[in-house]
Design a protein around this motif. Structure first.
Motif, PDB file in Angstrom:
ATOM      1  N   LEU A 132      10.797  98.843  50.055  1.00 17.55           N
ATOM      2  CA  LEU A 132      11.996  98.041  50.267  1.00 17.55           C
ATOM      3  C   LEU A 132      11.681  96.584  49.980  1.00 17.55           C
ATOM      4  N   GLU A 133      12.431  96.006  49.047  1.00 15.17           N
ATOM      5  CA  GLU A 133      12.202  94.615  48.675  1.00 15.17           C
ATOM      6  C   GLU A 133      13.092  93.661  49.456  1.00 15.17           C
ATOM      7  N   SER A 134      14.384  93.983  49.573  1.00 18.22           N
ATOM      8  CA  SER A 134      15.286  93.093  50.322  1.00 18.22           C
ATOM      9  C   SER A 134      16.583  93.819  50.669  1.00 18.22           C
ATOM     10  N   ILE A 135      17.261  93.304  51.698  1.00 14.15           N
ATOM     11  CA  ILE A 135      18.587  93.789  52.108  1.00 14.15           C
ATOM     12  C   ILE A 135      19.479  92.579  52.293  1.00 14.15           C
ATOM     13  N   ASP A 136      20.692  92.648  51.755  1.00 14.48           N
ATOM     14  CA  ASP A 136      21.656  91.556  51.945  1.00 14.48           C
ATOM     15  C   ASP A 136      23.012  92.161  52.275  1.00 14.48           C
ATOM     16  N   CYS A 144      38.295  93.661  55.495  1.00 13.74           N
ATOM     17  CA  CYS A 144      38.033  93.221  54.131  1.00 13.74           C
ATOM     18  C   CYS A 144      36.751  93.888  53.634  1.00 13.74           C
ATOM     19  N   SER A 145      36.438  93.683  52.376  1.00 11.37           N
ATOM     20  CA  SER A 145      35.253  94.295  51.791  1.00 11.37           C
ATOM     21  C   SER A 145      34.336  93.236  51.208  1.00 11.37           C
ATOM     22  N   GLY A 146      33.064  93.319  51.565  1.00 13.37           N
ATOM     23  CA  GLY A 146      32.039  92.466  50.985  1.00 13.37           C
ATOM     24  C   GLY A 146      31.063  93.311  50.189  1.00 13.37           C
ATOM     25  N   VAL A 147      30.317  92.672  49.303  1.00 14.38           N
ATOM     26  CA  VAL A 147      29.341  93.385  48.475  1.00 14.38           C
ATOM     27  C   VAL A 147      27.964  93.251  49.110  1.00 14.38           C
ATOM     28  N   ALA A 148      27.411  94.366  49.532  1.00 12.20           N
ATOM     29  CA  ALA A 148      26.068  94.396  50.108  1.00 12.20           C
ATOM     30  C   ALA A 148      25.091  94.936  49.070  1.00 12.20           C
ATOM     31  N   THR A 149      23.841  94.519  49.153  1.00 12.66           N
ATOM     32  CA  THR A 149      22.831  94.993  48.212  1.00 12.66           C
ATOM     33  C   THR A 149      21.565  95.408  48.948  1.00 12.66           C
ATOM     34  N   GLY A 169      27.256 106.169  58.267  1.00  6.67           N
ATOM     35  CA  GLY A 169      27.953 104.980  58.743  1.00  6.67           C
ATOM     36  C   GLY A 169      29.234 104.788  57.971  1.00  6.67           C
ATOM     37  N   SER A 170      30.370 104.687  58.672  1.00  6.85           N
ATOM     38  CA  SER A 170      31.685 104.666  58.015  1.00  6.85           C
ATOM     39  C   SER A 170      32.055 103.313  57.424  1.00  6.85           C
ATOM     40  N   ASP A 171      31.302 102.253  57.737  1.00  8.54           N
ATOM     41  CA  ASP A 171      31.662 100.918  57.257  1.00  8.54           C
ATOM     42  C   ASP A 171      31.108 100.617  55.866  1.00  8.54           C
ATOM     43  N   TYR A 172      30.304 101.523  55.327  1.00 12.47           N
ATOM     44  CA  TYR A 172      29.637 101.258  54.059  1.00 12.47           C
ATOM     45  C   TYR A 172      29.975 102.353  53.040  1.00 12.47           C
ATOM     46  N   LEU A 173      29.943 101.954  51.772  1.00  7.86           N
ATOM     47  CA  LEU A 173      30.165 102.899  50.674  1.00  7.86           C
ATOM     48  C   LEU A 173      29.279 102.487  49.501  1.00  7.86           C
ATOM     49  N   VAL A 174      28.477 103.438  49.011  1.00  5.24           N
ATOM     50  CA  VAL A 174      27.625 103.158  47.856  1.00  5.24           C
ATOM     51  C   VAL A 174      28.496 103.077  46.604  1.00  5.24           C
ATOM     52  N   THR A 175      28.368 101.988  45.858  1.00 11.23           N
ATOM     53  CA  THR A 175      29.220 101.785  44.688  1.00 11.23           C
ATOM     54  C   THR A 175      28.456 101.810  43.373  1.00 11.23           C
ATOM     55  N   GLY A 176      27.115 101.692  43.410  1.00 12.09           N
ATOM     56  CA  GLY A 176      26.397 101.716  42.142  1.00 12.09           C
ATOM     57  C   GLY A 176      24.892 101.679  42.308  1.00 12.09           C
ATOM     58  N   TRP A 177      24.182 102.431  41.425  1.00 18.59           N
ATOM     59  CA  TRP A 177      22.718 102.428  41.382  1.00 18.59           C
ATOM     60  C   TRP A 177      22.274 103.188  40.149  1.00 18.59           C
ATOM     61  N   ASN A 178      21.047 102.912  39.712  1.00 14.64           N
ATOM     62  CA  ASN A 178      20.457 103.613  38.571  1.00 14.64           C
ATOM     63  C   ASN A 178      19.484 104.665  39.065  1.00 14.64           C
ATOM     64  N   ALA A 179      19.402 105.753  38.351  1.00 12.83           N
ATOM     65  CA  ALA A 179      18.591 106.884  38.798  1.00 12.83           C
ATOM     66  C   ALA A 179      17.109 106.701  38.525  1.00 12.83           C
ATOM     67  N   GLU A 180      16.738 105.834  37.583  1.00  6.63           N
ATOM     68  CA  GLU A 180      15.334 105.672  37.223  1.00  6.63           C
ATOM     69  C   GLU A 180      14.891 104.231  37.446  1.00  6.63           C
ATOM     70  N   VAL A 181      13.692 104.096  38.024  1.00  4.28           N
ATOM     71  CA  VAL A 181      13.104 102.780  38.241  1.00  4.28           C
ATOM     72  C   VAL A 181      11.710 102.811  37.629  1.00  4.28           C
ATOM     73  N   ALA A 182      11.494 102.001  36.619  1.00  2.00           N
ATOM     74  CA  ALA A 182      10.209 101.990  35.916  1.00  2.00           C
ATOM     75  C   ALA A 182       9.120 101.419  36.814  1.00  2.00           C
ATOM     76  N   GLU A 187      15.211  97.931  41.539  1.00  2.00           N
ATOM     77  CA  GLU A 187      16.553  98.491  41.349  1.00  2.00           C
ATOM     78  C   GLU A 187      17.451  98.032  42.487  1.00  2.00           C
ATOM     79  N   VAL A 188      18.663  97.585  42.107  1.00  2.00           N
ATOM     80  CA  VAL A 188      19.635  97.120  43.101  1.00  2.00           C
ATOM     81  C   VAL A 188      20.632  98.234  43.392  1.00  2.00           C
ATOM     82  N   ILE A 189      20.745  98.601  44.644  1.00  2.00           N
ATOM     83  CA  ILE A 189      21.783  99.531  45.090  1.00  2.00           C
ATOM     84  C   ILE A 189      22.916  98.693  45.650  1.00  2.00           C
ATOM     85  N   GLU A 190      24.104  98.823  45.067  1.00  2.44           N
ATOM     86  CA  GLU A 190      25.261  98.052  45.529  1.00  2.44           C
ATOM     87  C   GLU A 190      26.096  98.892  46.477  1.00  2.44           C
ATOM     88  N   LEU A 191      26.584  98.235  47.526  1.00  3.17           N
ATOM     89  CA  LEU A 191      27.426  98.909  48.501  1.00  3.17           C
ATOM     90  C   LEU A 191      28.633  98.038  48.808  1.00  3.17           C
TER      91      LEU A 191
END
Length: 497
Positions: A132-136, A144-149, A169-182, A187-191
């Motif tokens: 784990l590198e970082s959480i924001d 309202c909706s904010g973009v978490a990473t 957790g019902s307050d979050y929804l995964v919106t994007g990520w890549n399947a491969e990390v070199a 890799e940023v997972i957007e929520l």
């Protein structure tokens, strides 16, 4: 290389025995003294096995021991019994398996007794390593909706494959990520973070991947939800038919009168307070077209905007339509046709509410003119006429015919001679109630799940929200009682921008 490996993983001291096992007559030879397993992919190869030979060089049988306990880094396993006997001149192979569990550089030693021969073991494990590198998670207005990473890094030497991301957790929804990390990449997972309430809002994100050490990697999310701008709107529950309102005014009847301003304000406030679906225009006797734009006000206008449309008729000068206010109303209806100055004012299915303000006696047959006006309305009985005229006392009762017309068409009647016109203008705005569903347009765009409705102070659930029209719709089957006070509270979605 050996010095580097030893520096990475210091070895424990060998145990010292007071009476070493074996004598020069009982000794063994070990070959080779180094087993180099090279690179082993944890996921693709899994393990590698090499052997060394132990030979009895003595004159008697010898018992071999100590070889089964690697001292050093983990990952090595000796595939032999802890004790075995060799006859004179006999030899045996001892297999050693290197099975790394993650990315690693491993070094260990085996001590073979009797004789204390040292066998050195080398191996490199290759694997993807998820860290784990970082959480924001930004603080976000409730609803309202904010973009978490969540930023993950692959610190291994093989590609990290992310198979699945699960959320608890019902307050979050995964919106994007890549399947491969070199290897060596992040890799940023957007929520999307949409807090359903205020305060700390947590969840657990589980990343399933081919990291052999952490195939299911948990990440704890913590975000803050806080209350935004709260809006509260109220009205009296009084279902009415959609109504187009036309004021026809002899300006001389109220010219400069101090009673007018509070009366007009009370009229507009009553329309709003009873949630009337209206369109409204007002004409003085100088013209059958409004003095300026907009030609008419609607429910969506502010109270001030509706007041301005009303005021301009009372501020007009006397004109050709004095004494013929029904004729003015008929002329205005002609202007609602295509190309007319009031085009769009008349709506199909809407009632017509005519309010007459006059001090002069009519110069035409008002009953006949009213019948012509009623014929233009879709449904019989959909024309309502109200009037403010002099009715005696200090005033001459010149315009009584208008009052009689109002009585015949179910409207309210006010006396121009009264000291206060507020009550009568409120009665002009109190339209007949009907049995129908009520739709209430909200003044602002809400956070939908923040809408709360109360009726006379009690929680009420018989409503739905029409997001497209931004209206609260009340269900007829469980409608509030007539005249009940309805309050709608919500968080403004403006805060989400």
């Amino acid at each position: 290389m050996l010095l580097a490996l030893v520096a990475c993983a210091p070895l424990r001291d060998w145990p010292v025995e007071d009476d070493p096992v074996g004598t020069p007559e009982s000794r063994v030879a070990v070959t080779p003294l180094t087993l180099d397993f090279g690179s082993v992919s944890v996921n693709n190869i899994g393990e590698s096995t090499l052997s060394f030979a132990v030979q009895n060089l003595g004159d008697d049988d010898v018992t071999v021991s100590g070889h089964d306990e690697p001292i050093g880094n983990e990952g090595f396993e000796v595939l032999a019994e802890p004790f075995f006997t060799l006859g004179v001149g006999e030899s045996a192979d001892v297999a050693v398996r290197f099975a790394p569990v993650t990315e690693s550089t491993a070094f260990a030693q085996l001590r073979v007794d009797p004789g204390g021969e040292l066998v050195e073991l080398f191996g490199v494990g290759l694997a993807p390593v998820l860290v784990l590198e970082s959480i924001d998670v930004p603080a976000t207005v409730v609803g309202c909706s904010g973009v978490a990473t969540v930023v993950l890094r692959n610190e291994g030497s093989e590609t990290l494959d992310i198979d699945e991301i699960a959320l608890d957790g019902s307050d979050y929804l995964v919106t994007g990520w890549n399947a491969e990390v070199a290897p060596g990449s992040s890799e940023v997972i957007e929520l999307s973070f949409t807090p359903g309430g205020s305060g700390d809002r947590g969840a657990v994100l589980t990343v399933s991947s081919n990291d052999p050490l952490w195939p299911d990697f948990p990440v704890t999310l913590e975000g803050l939800g806080y209350e935004g701008e709260r809006v509260e709107e109220s009205f009296d529950y009084r279902p009415t038919q959609p109504t187009d309102v036309l004021f026809v005014v002899e300006p001389s009847a109220t010219d400069g009168d101090a009673r007018l301003a509070p009366a007009l304000e009370a009229y507009v406030e009553t329309l709003a307070a009873t949630n009337v679906d209206f369109q409204l225009t007002a004409l003085g006797t100088a013209s059958d077209c409004p003095l300026d734009e907009p030609a008419f006000a609607t429910t969506s206008d502010t109270d001030l905007g509706t007041l301005r449309v009303l005021d301009r008729a009372f501020d007009d000068a006397a004109g050709a339509w004095d004494g013929n206010l029904l004729g003015l109303a008929l002329a205005a209806m002609d202007e609602t046709l295509d190309g007319g100055c009031l085009h769009g004012f008349r709506r199909a299915g809407a009632d017509l509410d005519l309010v007459i303000v006059a001090e002069q006696a009519p110069t035409n047959d008002v009953e006949l003119a009213a019948a012509d006006l009623a014929a233009l309305v879709d449904d019989p009985g959909a024309l309502r006429v109200s009037a403010l005229v002099p009715r005696g006392g200090a005033c001459a009762a010149n315009a009584e015919a208008y009052a009689e017309l109002a009585q015949a068409y179910g409207g309210a009647i006010g006396d121009l001679c009264d000291e206060d016109w507020t009550d009568v203008f409120e009665s002009f705005a109190t339209l007949p109630a009907i049995e129908a569903a009520v739709t209430y347009p909200l003044a602002e765009w809400p956070v939908p799940n923040s809408i709360e409705v109360t009726v006379d102070g009690a929680n009420y659930t018989g409503w739905t929200y029409d997001e497209g029209a931004n209206t609260v719709v009340f269900v007829t089957q469980s409608a509030p009682s007539l005249g009940a006070r309805v309050t709608i509270a919500y968080l403004s979605a403006v805060a989400c921008e």
